[in-house]
Write a protein that holds these residues in place. Structure first.
Motif: not given
Length: 133
Positions: A4-7, A13-15, A46-50
């Protein structure tokens, strides 16, 4: 190699956050449900972790639209879909076959119906932007 990419993590995370807020849960409540520290769950949002796929069944069980979280495609069946599915499941085998046969017949008729509609509307007068009728 990261799957999984950072984006992608940020979008997921937003979803996740959107679904949590839609359902009225706090970050702490979701973290407890998943059996992880609140800080870890916050990192998912926040998208820092999957969050990974193995946590999704628990989220789904409390109402998260997991398809939306993963793919951004929303699918929460409406009342009509739920009723239709319930009624279909209650049908006998013969009743289910009747439904499938009807659907097959409609699919075969669809091209003819589309053609008839196009033919009927080709001769109709236009009424847009001052065009002549």
């Amino acid at each position: 190699m990261a799957l999984t990419t950072t984006k992608q993590k940020q979008e997921i995370g937003a979803r996740l956050r959107s679904e949590r807020e839609r359902l009225g849960y706090s970050e702490l409540q979701i973290a407890q449900l998943l059996g992880i520290p609140e800080d870890t769950y916050k990192r998912f949002e926040t998208g820092e972790a999957d969050p990974g796929i193995f946590r999704m069944p628990r989220l789904s069980a409390i109402g998260f639209d997991v398809l939306y979280v993963i793919t951004a495609d929303r699918h929460i069946p409406g009342i009509e879909e739920d009723d239709l599915l319930k009624r279909f499941r209650e049908l006998s085998i013969r009743g289910k076959m009747t439904v499938f046969n009807t659907m097959d017949a409609l699919e075969r008729l669809a091209p003819n119906i589309k053609r008839r509609i196009r033919t009927a509307t080709k001769g109709s007068p236009k009424d847009t932007k001052g065009e002549n009728k």
